[in-house]
Design a protein around this motif. Structure first.
Motif, short mmCIF file in Angstrom:
data_model
loop_
_atom_site.label_atom_id
_atom_site.label_comp_id
_atom_site.label_asym_id
_atom_site.label_seq_id
_atom_site.Cartn_x
_atom_site.Cartn_y
_atom_site.Cartn_z
N HIS A 188 15.19 31.07 81.67
CA HIS A 188 15.34 32.64 80.00
C HIS A 188 14.35 33.39 79.79
O HIS A 188 13.46 32.07 79.20
N THR A 189 13.93 34.41 80.00
CA THR A 189 12.60 34.44 79.18
C THR A 189 12.35 35.07 77.64
O THR A 189 12.03 34.53 76.60
N ALA A 190 13.89 35.30 77.12
CA ALA A 190 13.83 35.35 75.63
C ALA A 190 15.02 34.67 75.00
O ALA A 190 15.14 34.05 75.45
N LEU A 191 14.50 34.43 73.90
CA LEU A 191 14.79 32.87 72.76
C LEU A 191 14.92 33.12 71.40
O LEU A 191 14.39 33.94 70.80
N TYR A 192 16.06 33.87 71.36
CA TYR A 192 15.95 34.25 69.61
C TYR A 192 17.16 32.81 68.61
O TYR A 192 17.64 31.46 69.15
N TRP A 193 16.31 33.16 67.19
CA TRP A 193 17.05 32.29 66.34
C TRP A 193 18.02 32.72 65.35
O TRP A 193 17.61 33.79 64.53
N TYR A 194 18.60 32.75 64.42
CA TYR A 194 19.46 32.78 64.24
C TYR A 194 20.40 31.83 62.77
O TYR A 194 20.49 30.89 62.91
N ARG A 195 20.52 32.24 61.47
CA ARG A 195 20.61 31.10 60.81
C ARG A 195 22.79 31.75 60.34
O ARG A 195 23.23 32.52 60.61
N GLN A 196 23.61 30.55 60.11
CA GLN A 196 24.77 30.90 60.10
C GLN A 196 24.78 30.35 58.46
O GLN A 196 25.40 29.02 59.17
N SER A 197 25.73 30.63 58.09
CA SER A 197 26.28 29.94 56.51
C SER A 197 27.32 29.77 56.28
O SER A 197 28.00 30.35 57.06
N LEU A 198 27.49 29.09 55.75
CA LEU A 198 29.53 28.62 55.86
C LEU A 198 29.88 29.51 55.79
O LEU A 198 30.20 30.59 54.46
N GLU A 227 22.74 35.35 61.05
CA GLU A 227 22.05 36.41 60.34
C GLU A 227 19.89 35.84 61.33
O GLU A 227 19.91 34.92 61.64
N PHE A 228 19.82 37.13 61.53
CA PHE A 228 18.69 37.69 63.22
C PHE A 228 17.94 36.52 62.00
O PHE A 228 17.00 36.64 61.15
N LEU A 229 16.72 35.83 62.76
CA LEU A 229 15.83 35.58 61.86
C LEU A 229 14.27 35.73 63.28
O LEU A 229 13.53 36.23 62.09
N ILE A 230 14.58 35.17 64.60
CA ILE A 230 13.43 36.15 64.93
C ILE A 230 13.66 36.41 66.28
O ILE A 230 14.14 35.18 66.85
N TYR A 231 13.03 36.72 67.00
CA TYR A 231 13.08 37.29 69.16
C TYR A 231 11.85 36.93 69.54
O TYR A 231 10.56 36.60 69.54
N PHE A 232 12.11 36.16 70.96
CA PHE A 232 10.33 35.55 71.09
C PHE A 232 10.54 36.36 72.74
O PHE A 232 11.78 36.35 73.71
N GLN A 233 9.62 36.95 72.85
CA GLN A 233 9.23 36.44 74.49
C GLN A 233 8.71 36.39 75.31
O GLN A 233 7.75 36.26 75.09
N GLY A 234 9.00 35.17 75.72
CA GLY A 234 7.88 34.44 76.49
C GLY A 234 7.04 33.76 75.28
O GLY A 234 8.09 33.07 74.57
#
Lengths: 112, 119
Positions: free
Chosen positions: B29-39, B44-51
């Protein structure tokens, strides 16, 4: 700014009943995803809807997409307790250089 | 395993400390995403990587947050000088390809998350 609204936010229903969860979004997109999240767990992909009029069904769940109305629905038929979870829709905005925008979630409780 | 993995699963830290959260995406998988989820909240989208590059950092809430990805695989999200409002579940997801290139490949697969508690 894109807004993705789900309703209802909370849903309590009896086993055997039917109900629909709605996902409205504020800008154009042809792609929408539905996810399920069990308490304390991560998100599981349920449906991928890729065009106007798309309909997908899996068991007691059926999802549809109307891009003109900017509306997706998740219909539950003859609910069972195992369907209790939180359901999220996500709008794919990658064509604009943005990413996914998730709805607020619908917490579903099916009462035996 | 074939899925997205994250470590640690739980992290308790004191206010002001730095933390590092790790994500191992699905192989290939080339794409990677970070999210945050409060209780009780949505994602909530944080950041996205392509490679290894991050074309979209728009969701990082402050300059205390940073992320990197090396070798097109593992990603680390770092939070410096943690605050109590940073407490949340941090979710990582990967997909075969980011962007509009292929619709199915945008389907994101999520890891189990890291529950961060800042005391």
């Amino acid at each position: 700014e894109l807004k993705v609204e789900q309703n209802p936010l909370f849903l309590s229903m009896q086993e055997g009943k039917n109900y629909t969860i709605y996902c409205n979004y504020s800008t154009t997109s042809d792609r929408l995803y539905w996810y399920r999240q069990d308490p304390g767990k991560s998100l599981e992909s349920l449906f991928v809807l890729l065009s106007n009029g798309a309909v997908k069904q899996e068991g007691r769940l059926m999802a549809s997409l109307d891009t003109k109305a900017r509306l997706s629905t998740l219909h539950i038929t003859a609910a069972v307790h195992d369907l209790s979870a939180t359901y999220f829709c996500a709008v794919d905005m990658t064509n604009t250089g943005n990413q996914f925008y998730f709805g607020t979630g619908t917490s579903l409780t099916v009462i035996p | 395993g074939a899925g997205v993995s994250q470590s640690p699963s739980n992290k308790v830290t004191e206010k002001g400390k730095d933390v590092e959260l790790r994500c191992d995406p699905i192989s290939g998988h080339t794409a990677l995403y970070w999210y945050r989820q409060s209780l009780g909240q949505g994602l909530e989208f944080l950041i996205y990587f392509q490679g290894n590059s991050a074309p979209d950092k728009s969701g990082l809430p402050s300059d205390r947050f940073s992320a990197e990805r090396t070798g097109g695989s593992v990603s680390t999200l770092t939070i410096q000088r943690t605050q109590q409002e940073d407490s949340a579940v941090y979710l990582c997801a990967s997909s075969k390809a980011g962007g509009w290139s292929s619709s199915l490949y945008n389907e994101q697969f999520f890891g189990p998350g890291t529950r961060l508690t800042v005391l």
